[in-house]
Design a protein around this motif. Structure first.
Motif, short mmCIF file in Angstrom:
data_model
loop_
_atom_site.label_atom_id
_atom_site.label_comp_id
_atom_site.label_asym_id
_atom_site.label_seq_id
_atom_site.Cartn_x
_atom_site.Cartn_y
_atom_site.Cartn_z
N GLY A 13 4.80 1.49 4.08
CA GLY A 13 4.66 1.66 5.52
C GLY A 13 3.31 1.31 6.08
N ALA A 14 2.42 0.70 5.26
CA ALA A 14 1.07 0.38 5.74
C ALA A 14 1.06 -0.79 6.71
N GLY A 15 2.08 -1.66 6.62
CA GLY A 15 2.14 -2.81 7.52
C GLY A 15 1.82 -4.12 6.83
N LYS A 16 2.09 -4.20 5.51
CA LYS A 16 1.81 -5.44 4.77
C LYS A 16 2.64 -6.61 5.29
N SER A 17 3.95 -6.41 5.37
CA SER A 17 4.83 -7.48 5.86
C SER A 17 4.53 -7.79 7.32
N SER A 18 4.23 -6.77 8.10
CA SER A 18 3.90 -6.98 9.52
C SER A 18 2.62 -7.79 9.67
N GLY A 52 11.30 -0.34 10.48
CA GLY A 52 10.66 0.55 11.43
C GLY A 52 10.71 2.02 11.04
N THR A 53 11.23 2.32 9.86
CA THR A 53 11.30 3.71 9.43
C THR A 53 10.38 3.93 8.25
N PHE A 54 10.09 5.21 7.97
CA PHE A 54 9.28 5.54 6.82
C PHE A 54 10.18 6.07 5.72
N GLY A 55 9.81 5.80 4.48
CA GLY A 55 10.60 6.22 3.34
C GLY A 55 10.28 5.32 2.18
N THR A 90 1.27 -13.26 -0.58
CA THR A 90 2.28 -12.70 -1.47
C THR A 90 2.45 -11.22 -1.16
N ASP A 91 3.67 -10.84 -0.85
CA ASP A 91 4.01 -9.47 -0.48
C ASP A 91 4.65 -8.78 -1.69
N ILE A 92 4.37 -7.49 -1.84
CA ILE A 92 4.96 -6.73 -2.94
C ILE A 92 5.46 -5.39 -2.44
N MET A 93 6.21 -4.71 -3.31
CA MET A 93 6.66 -3.35 -3.03
C MET A 93 5.44 -2.44 -2.82
N GLY A 94 5.59 -1.44 -1.95
CA GLY A 94 4.49 -0.54 -1.66
C GLY A 94 4.22 0.45 -2.78
N LEU A 95 2.99 0.97 -2.79
CA LEU A 95 2.60 2.02 -3.73
C LEU A 95 3.05 3.38 -3.20
N GLU A 96 3.51 4.23 -4.11
CA GLU A 96 3.91 5.58 -3.73
C GLU A 96 3.42 6.58 -4.76
N GLU A 97 3.44 7.84 -4.39
CA GLU A 97 3.07 8.90 -5.30
C GLU A 97 4.19 9.09 -6.33
N VAL A 138 -3.77 -14.78 -8.59
CA VAL A 138 -4.21 -14.29 -7.28
C VAL A 138 -5.67 -14.66 -7.07
N HIS A 139 -5.98 -15.15 -5.87
CA HIS A 139 -7.33 -15.59 -5.56
C HIS A 139 -8.05 -14.63 -4.61
N VAL A 140 -7.28 -13.82 -3.89
CA VAL A 140 -7.85 -12.79 -3.00
C VAL A 140 -6.91 -11.58 -3.04
N LEU A 141 -7.48 -10.39 -3.19
CA LEU A 141 -6.70 -9.16 -3.13
C LEU A 141 -6.96 -8.50 -1.79
N LEU A 142 -5.89 -8.28 -1.04
CA LEU A 142 -6.01 -7.66 0.27
C LEU A 142 -5.36 -6.29 0.26
N CYS A 143 -6.17 -5.27 0.45
CA CYS A 143 -5.67 -3.89 0.54
C CYS A 143 -5.29 -3.61 2.00
N VAL A 144 -4.07 -3.14 2.20
CA VAL A 144 -3.58 -2.84 3.55
C VAL A 144 -3.31 -1.35 3.66
N VAL A 145 -4.01 -0.70 4.58
CA VAL A 145 -3.86 0.74 4.78
C VAL A 145 -3.75 0.99 6.28
N SER A 146 -2.86 1.87 6.66
CA SER A 146 -2.73 2.19 8.09
C SER A 146 -3.61 3.37 8.46
N ALA A 147 -4.00 3.42 9.72
CA ALA A 147 -4.79 4.55 10.21
C ALA A 147 -4.00 5.85 10.06
N GLU A 148 -2.67 5.76 10.16
CA GLU A 148 -1.83 6.95 9.99
C GLU A 148 -1.92 7.48 8.56
#
Length: 296
Positions: free
Chosen positions: A54-59, A80-83, A109-116, A164-174
């Motif tokens: 839900g961080a918004g990687k695909s977006s 648009g949902t969280f889960g 390159t998009d991947i599955m999100g990280l979860e606990e 991979v030539h660049v690693l981009l960490c995507v985190v939402s303010a939420e």
């Protein structure tokens, strides 16, 4: 956020911007559209996005495509949902240039999100193997087990173009708000575990020499003054604080963290949002170019 003091705090602004966007939209577009990659083994810089569900990687991928195409794009499927993670495959997106059949010299390159937890989301080991080029496009991730050399999606002999030539960490303010005392103990524990995984990925990328950046998404949803006018992003004390907190959690320097407003609600491109996205993209291209030049 709870309490009037907290609401007041996230609405505070500096008199002057604490960071400048150094170029106009036209200058950024000119730079990106004229960028050329001079390397015989590489067709495109590969930028790998990772981060919590839900961080918004695909977006973010869609937002870059939107800026460069000049129209709203939705090639990377979003939810648009969280889960659970909506992205389940290792999927690379090339961005088409104005001439049909030609593409920009970078790809996301998009991947599955990280979860606990151990059986949810992409495994850290999968991300490590992806950075080394061992994961083929369209491989479907298995949260309970990392890819092995016996899987059909495993690339045994990756080229420099596969890596991979660049690693981009995507985190939402939420997401960062769930690390604060106002959040429940369970929420804080979950995000602490997710951040630990992200830190592990960062260290693995460091060992591979891969440059790293971060984007902070959903800034308009977190900060009222940015929601009112995205041009206030670098006047917002709250956005500055979030960047400092993300830097402390992951160890990424604040100057390598870019706040962005993805195209989620808007249906037409907007100048300041475009410039925020393009400033982050330029840095990715520059870092990626520096990385591959070391392998010439």
């Amino acid at each position: 956020m709870g309490g009037n003091a907290s609401k007041d705090a996230i609405s505070e602004v500096f008199e002057e911007d604490w960071r400048e966007i150094p170029m106009s939209k036209e200058q950024y577009l000119d730079y990106v559209k004229n960028y050329q990659l001079h390397h015989d083994e590489i067709q495109q810089l590969r930028i790998l996005l990772h981060g919590p569900v839900g961080a918004g990687k695909s977006s973010f991928i869609n937002s870059v495509d939107t800026v460069l195409q000049g129209r709203i794009s939705g090639r990377a499927l979003t939810d648009g949902t969280f889960g659970d993670s909506f992205t389940t495959e290792y999927r690379t997106f090339k961005i088409q240039k104005e001439v049909q059949g030609t593409f920009y010299p970078f790809a996301f390159t998009d991947i599955m999100g990280l979860e606990e937890g151990t059986n949810k989301g992409v495994t850290v080991e999968d991300i490590k193997l992806a950075m080394k080029g061992h994961v083929n496009d369209r491989y479907r991730f298995n949260p309970t087990a990392a890819i092995s050399d016996k899987d059909s999606g495993y690339n045994k002999n990756p080229s420099l173009n596969d890596k991979v030539h660049v690693l981009l960490c995507v985190v939402s303010a939420e997401t960062l708000s769930l690390m604060k005392p106002e959040a429940s103990a369970d929420q804080r524990d979950e995000m602490t575990e997710t951040m630990r995984k992200m830190r592990e990925v960062r260290l693995a990328a460091r060992d591979l020499g891969i440059p790293q950046l971060a984007v902070l998404t959903k800034i308009d949803e977190a900060c009222p003054v940015v929601k009112e006018d995205v041009g206030n992003v670098y006047k917002s004390t709250y956005v500055k604080k979030l960047i400092e907190e993300l830097s402390a959690f992951l160890g990424i320097p604040p100057s390598y963290i870019f706040p962005v407003k993805n195209y989620h609600w808007d249906i037409t491109p907007e100048d300041v949002s475009d410039r925020l996205i393009l400033s982050a993209l330029k840095q990715m291209i520059d870092f990626g170019g520096d990385f591959v030049n070391k392998h010439m």
